[in-house]
Scaffold this active site. Sequence first.
Site, PDB file in Angstrom:
ATOM      1  N   ASP A   1      17.377  65.297  53.816  1.00 35.44           N
ATOM      2  CA  ASP A   1      17.176  64.380  54.934  1.00 35.44           C
ATOM      3  C   ASP A   1      17.954  63.089  54.689  1.00 35.44           C
ATOM      4  OD1 ASP A   1      16.200  62.556  56.795  1.00 35.44           O
ATOM      5  OD2 ASP A   1      14.152  63.313  56.695  1.00 35.44           O
ATOM      6  N   GLY A   2      18.945  62.826  55.547  1.00 31.74           N
ATOM      7  CA  GLY A   2      19.757  61.624  55.379  1.00 31.74           C
ATOM      8  C   GLY A   2      18.951  60.349  55.517  1.00 31.74           C
TER       9      GLY A   2
ATOM     10  N   ASP B   1      23.632  64.633  69.292  1.00 29.42           N
ATOM     11  CA  ASP B   1      22.916  63.887  70.320  1.00 29.42           C
ATOM     12  C   ASP B   1      21.470  63.654  69.878  1.00 29.42           C
ATOM     13  OD1 ASP B   1      24.831  63.636  72.716  1.00 29.42           O
ATOM     14  OD2 ASP B   1      25.051  65.725  72.110  1.00 29.42           O
TER      15      ASP B   1
ATOM     16  N   GLN C   1      17.313  74.188  63.975  1.00 29.44           N
ATOM     17  CA  GLN C   1      18.071  74.342  65.206  1.00 29.44           C
ATOM     18  C   GLN C   1      18.699  75.724  65.306  1.00 29.44           C
ATOM     19  OE1 GLN C   1      20.863  71.134  64.612  1.00 29.44           O
ATOM     20  NE2 GLN C   1      21.303  71.876  62.560  1.00 29.44           N
TER      21      GLN C   1
ATOM     22  N   GLU D   1      23.370  66.506  54.267  1.00 25.27           N
ATOM     23  CA  GLU D   1      23.219  67.352  55.466  1.00 25.27           C
ATOM     24  C   GLU D   1      21.873  68.060  55.389  1.00 25.27           C
ATOM     25  OE1 GLU D   1      23.004  69.535  58.592  1.00 25.27           O
ATOM     26  OE2 GLU D   1      24.841  68.314  58.446  1.00 25.27           O
TER      27      GLU D   1
ATOM     28  N   ASP E   1      27.532  61.093  61.050  1.00 28.51           N
ATOM     29  CA  ASP E   1      28.058  62.151  61.917  1.00 28.51           C
ATOM     30  C   ASP E   1      26.872  62.816  62.613  1.00 28.51           C
ATOM     31  OD1 ASP E   1      29.577  64.021  63.181  1.00 28.51           O
ATOM     32  OD2 ASP E   1      30.125  65.150  61.382  1.00 28.51           O
TER      33      ASP E   1
ATOM     34  N   HIS F   1      37.153  63.713  63.843  1.00 26.26           N
ATOM     35  CA  HIS F   1      37.051  63.541  62.398  1.00 26.26           C
ATOM     36  C   HIS F   1      38.033  62.497  61.869  1.00 26.26           C
ATOM     37  CE1 HIS F   1      35.225  67.811  62.388  1.00 26.26           C
ATOM     38  NE2 HIS F   1      34.270  66.909  62.339  1.00 26.26           N
TER      39      HIS F   1
ATOM     40  N   PRO G   1      16.096  67.267  65.256  1.00 26.33           N
ATOM     41  CA  PRO G   1      16.060  66.596  63.952  1.00 26.33           C
ATOM     42  C   PRO G   1      16.945  65.361  63.873  1.00 26.33           C
ATOM     43  CG  PRO G   1      17.375  68.606  63.837  1.00 26.33           C
ATOM     44  CD  PRO G   1      16.695  68.620  65.187  1.00 26.33           C
TER      45      PRO G   1
END
Length: 295
Positions: free
Chosen positions: A138-139, A159, A31, A106, A156, A62, A163
Site C-alpha cells: 500500500d503506497g 481514476d 480490481q 504497487e 501514477d 510516462h 483502491p
Amino acid sequence: MTTWFNETLYPGFRQSHAIKKVLFEGKSKYQKVKLFESGHFGRILTLDGVVQCTESDEYVYHEMLTHLPIMAHGKVQSVLIVGGGDGGILEEVLKHKSVKRVTMVEIDDMVIKVAKKYLPKICGKAFEDKRTNLIVGDGAKWVAETNERYDLIIVDRPDPIGPATVLFSKAFYRNCQRVMKPGAILVAQNGVPHMQGPELTDAVKLFQQIWAHSGTYLAVVPTYVCGFMSLTWASDNDITDVDPRKVFQRFARANLKGLNYYNPELHFGAFALPNFVARLLPAPKKKAAAKRKTR
C-alpha cells in the site's frame, strides 16, 4: 464477428477498441485486470474496464510524468513511484544514470506479473534493474511509515475509484510531503480537464494547502480521450521558474535515448495552458514579495 472492448468511464460517452486476442483476464483482490491485443494501439492494459496504457502511446504519459520533473529539479537521485504496476514510469526513470535508487510501491501484484509477461515493450528490463526496490504493498501506508526520503515522488494513480481513492486524500499528500527532501517535487496525473475539471481544481486546491507552489502541465495521450491530459505538480520551489539554459544543459548531459515525446522545448510549452484549463485552477497563494531565484 469482431469483439469490442468498450470503455465507459465518462457518462454518455465511450471509446471502443477491437479485440484481436485476449492475452490475460483475471480478478485480483483489488480490481479486474484485462490485457488484450488490439489493432493500431497494440497491447492494451485495462483495470476495472478503464484503459491504463497501450503499447502505441504509453510514451507520452510516462515520459512527461518522469523527464519533466527530473529536468526541472536537476539533481534527482532518489525516486518514489506510487502505483505504476505496468513498469512504464519505472523504465523511464531508470534511463537517468544519475538516479541511484528507485522505490516503487504497487498494491496489486497481478498487474506487475502481467506487465512482466506481456508488456516488455513498456517496462523493458526495469523490474530487474539493480537500482529498483520493488515493494508490493500500500503506497499510502508506505509514505506514512517509511524513513526514506526522496527527491521526486511520482504518483501514477488511476481514476479516484476503488483502491485508488486514498491516493486523492489530504492525509496521503501530507505524508508525501513528510518524505520529500528539501526542494523535492511531486507529480501526479489528474485526468482530462474537458471531462474531469472539478478533479483538477480539487487537486490543486489540496496541494496549495500543503506546498508553497503547485499547478499543472499538459500532454496529449490519444487513448486518454477528450483532449489534454493534466499532470499536476507540487513543490516548495516553483518548477516553472527554471532557467531554460539549465534545462537544455541537463537534457544534453542526460543523453536520453529513444524518447518519443519529451524534449526541452516541449518542457516549457507544457506549462502554457488553454484558457478553459487555466480557469479551472484556483488562484495561487499570495506571498510577500521576495527576491526571485532560479534553479
